[in-house]
Design an enzyme around this catalytic site. Structure first.
Site, PDB file in Angstrom:
ATOM      1  N   GLY A  50       0.724  -1.425   0.127  1.00  0.00           N
ATOM      2  CA  GLY A  50       0.072  -0.096   0.142  1.00  0.00           C
ATOM      3  C   GLY A  50       1.106   1.456   0.083  1.00  0.00           C
ATOM      4  O   GLY A  50       1.821   1.287   0.846  1.00  0.00           O
ATOM      5  N   ALA A  51       0.687   2.641  -0.856  1.00  0.00           N
ATOM      6  CA  ALA A  51       1.528   3.223  -0.997  1.00  0.00           C
ATOM      7  C   ALA A  51       2.298   3.550   0.365  1.00  0.00           C
ATOM      8  O   ALA A  51       3.231   4.592   0.491  1.00  0.00           O
ATOM      9  CB  ALA A  51       1.203   4.059  -1.650  1.00  0.00           C
ATOM     10  N   GLN A 197      -5.531  -9.358  -2.819  1.00  0.00           N
ATOM     11  CA  GLN A 197      -5.522  -7.702  -2.022  1.00  0.00           C
ATOM     12  C   GLN A 197      -6.803  -7.566  -1.028  1.00  0.00           C
ATOM     13  O   GLN A 197      -7.678  -7.168  -0.059  1.00  0.00           O
ATOM     14  CB  GLN A 197      -4.983  -6.834  -1.986  1.00  0.00           C
ATOM     15  CG  GLN A 197      -2.811  -6.813  -2.431  1.00  0.00           C
ATOM     16  CD  GLN A 197      -2.806  -6.986  -3.368  1.00  0.00           C
ATOM     17  OE1 GLN A 197      -3.539  -7.548  -4.882  1.00  0.00           O
ATOM     18  NE2 GLN A 197      -1.661  -6.759  -3.547  1.00  0.00           N
ATOM     19  N   ASP A 238      -1.702   4.584  -6.208  1.00  0.00           N
ATOM     20  CA  ASP A 238      -0.090   4.827  -6.145  1.00  0.00           C
ATOM     21  C   ASP A 238       0.240   6.113  -6.465  1.00  0.00           C
ATOM     22  O   ASP A 238       1.510   6.309  -6.392  1.00  0.00           O
ATOM     23  CB  ASP A 238       0.891   3.423  -6.367  1.00  0.00           C
ATOM     24  CG  ASP A 238       0.059   2.363  -6.109  1.00  0.00           C
ATOM     25  OD1 ASP A 238      -1.454   1.444  -6.230  1.00  0.00           O
ATOM     26  OD2 ASP A 238       0.458   2.035  -5.141  1.00  0.00           O
ATOM     27  N   ASN A 248      -2.758   2.758 -10.331  1.00  0.00           N
ATOM     28  CA  ASN A 248      -3.148   1.878  -8.937  1.00  0.00           C
ATOM     29  C   ASN A 248      -3.163   1.005  -9.422  1.00  0.00           C
ATOM     30  O   ASN A 248      -3.085  -0.023 -10.775  1.00  0.00           O
ATOM     31  CB  ASN A 248      -5.207   2.033  -8.417  1.00  0.00           C
ATOM     32  CG  ASN A 248      -5.429   1.734  -7.120  1.00  0.00           C
ATOM     33  OD1 ASN A 248      -4.555   1.931  -6.459  1.00  0.00           O
ATOM     34  ND2 ASN A 248      -6.549   1.393  -7.173  1.00  0.00           N
ATOM     35  N   LYS A 249      -3.685  -0.364  -8.762  1.00  0.00           N
ATOM     36  CA  LYS A 249      -3.410  -1.857  -8.391  1.00  0.00           C
ATOM     37  C   LYS A 249      -4.017  -2.355  -9.887  1.00  0.00           C
ATOM     38  O   LYS A 249      -5.393  -1.459 -10.349  1.00  0.00           O
ATOM     39  CB  LYS A 249      -4.372  -2.224  -7.231  1.00  0.00           C
ATOM     40  CG  LYS A 249      -4.543  -3.555  -7.685  1.00  0.00           C
ATOM     41  CD  LYS A 249      -3.409  -5.127  -8.138  1.00  0.00           C
ATOM     42  CE  LYS A 249      -1.865  -4.104  -6.906  1.00  0.00           C
ATOM     43  NZ  LYS A 249      -0.540  -4.990  -7.069  1.00  0.00           N
TER      44      LYS A 249
HETATM   45  O1  MRU Z   1       0.728  -3.556  -4.288  1.00  0.00           O
HETATM   46  P1  MRU Z   1      -0.022  -2.872  -3.638  1.00  0.00           P
HETATM   47  O2  MRU Z   1      -0.766  -4.123  -2.613  1.00  0.00           O
HETATM   48  O3  MRU Z   1       0.813  -2.777  -2.693  1.00  0.00           O
HETATM   49  O4  MRU Z   1      -0.908  -2.516  -4.102  1.00  0.00           O
HETATM   50  C1  MRU Z   1      -2.006  -1.034  -3.358  1.00  0.00           C
HETATM   51  C2  MRU Z   1      -2.409  -1.054  -4.618  1.00  0.00           C
HETATM   52  O5  MRU Z   1      -3.138  -0.634  -5.624  1.00  0.00           O
HETATM   53  C3  MRU Z   1      -3.417   0.506  -3.437  1.00  0.00           C
HETATM   54  O6  MRU Z   1      -4.244   0.617  -3.710  1.00  0.00           O
HETATM   55  C4  MRU Z   1      -2.675   1.797  -3.173  1.00  0.00           C
HETATM   56  O7  MRU Z   1      -1.348   1.555  -2.886  1.00  0.00           O
HETATM   57  C5  MRU Z   1      -3.403   2.553  -2.591  1.00  0.00           C
HETATM   58  S1  MRU Z   1      -3.479   2.053  -0.997  1.00  0.00           S
HETATM   59  C6  MRU Z   1      -3.861   3.702   0.186  1.00  0.00           C
END
Ligand code: MRU
Length: 351
Positions: A50-51, A197, A238, A248-249
């Site tokens: 998560g960012a 996730q 992100d 984003n993801k």
């Molecule tokens: O690969 P990840 O699980 O780190 O990806 C996370 C995401 O895409 C979240 O939506 C993003 O980091 C925002 S977290 C507040």
């Protein structure tokens, strides 16, 4: 278990303590990490993810490198640790933003004694974490303003308390709603292939918080929207470009395209640390590609795809600004044109 009692990431004594997110929801295990390579590995393997959370973890990691460094090698060890941490994942700009803050904090006190440097770095990392909690709360309050009793909220991936120091971004409005006594919400979690996730983390958080939660496979979102079950969509991000394109993801952009088709408002929740003023459009956002095994074998008892098949496994995609109804920041809701809106809220400061 109340998910808000979980410490996603914190400094405890002389170690970075994280909850190992690869084991959730089946096992709640905290890891104490001290050395730069193990912190980098935890970020790379998504033990902490998560960012905003990886920004906080990296900040503590940089401090710990200085804490354990001999006085004579403090500067080199600290700067080398920052470089190693910066190489752990490429897309979330929060990682680089947090490390830039740590480097600047170092530069301000570099003429002081090693112990003064260490304590300044510790204070900066702790400030990054404390601010993240306040930022998430604020995003939650702005998001809450968009919610009404009985609404169905769809989210993708996990941008909840596990993705930040606390509260999350996309799920922060739900926590704010619970606080405000608005308990009739329904939350739909996309499972979020390939690392799940949504199924493992968002569903865990929401069920644990007592929210009416439904899990769906990513390819079911269209059917759910068509059935009229989704009133609003909240996702995290992100990295946001100046024009509002938001990474984003993987799968998020597909959700946005479906939302536009069905006329459902699509909101991106973005702390200011996720807005990258150095990037004009989403085309310039570096996208992480991950290992083929995440698609072909992880989660399956036996490998489920033929040996020799090529695998396409980008971890993120970019949602075009045109598909985004609004971007919820800690300073308020921004609507298109996004660059103008960010500037008005003072969100395009120099990195
Ligand atoms: O690969 P990840 O699980 O780190 O990806 C996370 C995401 O895409 C979240 O939506 C993003 O980091 C925002 S977290 C507040």
């Amino acid at each position: 278990m109340d998910p808000l009692t979980i410490d996603t990431v914190k400094l405890s004594g002389d170690a970075l303590v994280i909850i190992d997110q690869t084991l959730l929801p089946n096992e709640v295990k905290y890891l104490s990490l001290r050395e730069t390579p193990e912190i980098c590995e935890a970020i790379r393997l998504l033990r902490v993810r998560g960012a905003p959370a990886i920004g906080v973890a990296a900040a503590f990691g940089a401090y710990l490198a200085a804490y354990y460094a001999p006085d004579a090698g403090l500067e080199n060890t600290f700067l080398d640790a920052c470089d190693q941490l910066a190489a752990s994942r490429p897309t979330a700009v929060n990682l680089f933003w947090a490390l830039d803050r740590m480097r600047s904090a170092f530069a301000k006190v570099s003429a002081k004694s090693p112990d003064e440097i260490r304590s300044a770095l510790r204070a900066e990392a702790q400030a990054i974490m404390d601010e993240d909690i306040e930022i998430s709360r604020s995003i939650g309050r702005f998001g809450l303003g968009l919610l009404r009793p009985g609404m169905g909220i769809l989210t993708h991936c996990n941008a909840g308390t596990l993705a930040t120091a606390k509260y999350g971004t996309a799920l922060a409005p739900v926590y704010a709603a619970l606080d405000a006594g608005l308990s009739s919400l329904r939350v739909y979690c996309d499972e979020t292939r390939p690392l799940l996730q949504g199924a493992r983390l968002s569903a865990f958080e929401m069920v644990s918080a007592g929210v009416d939660t439904t899990l769906l496979c990513d390819n079911m979102a269209s059917s759910l929207m068509k059935a009229g079950k989704v009133d609003i969509i909240f996702v995290g991000c992100d990295r946001v470009a100046r024009n509002g394109d938001a990474a984003n993801k993987i799968g998020t952009s597909g959700v946005a395209i479906l939302a536009a088709h069905y006329g459902i408002p699509f909101y991106v929740c973005a702390p200011s640390s996720t807005i990258d003023p150095a990037i004009t459009t989403g085309a310039d956002i570096p996208i992480e590609f991950r290992s083929p095994e995440e698609v072909t074998e992880l989660w399956y008892q036996k490998r489920m795809a033929p040996e020799g098949v090529k695998v396409y496994n980008p971890a993120f995609d970019v949602t075009d600004a045109a598909l985004i109804t609004g971007i919820i920041t800690e300073r308020g809701l921004v609507r298109a044109p996004f660059e103008e809106g960010f500037a008005k809220l003072g969100l395009l400061g120099k990195r």
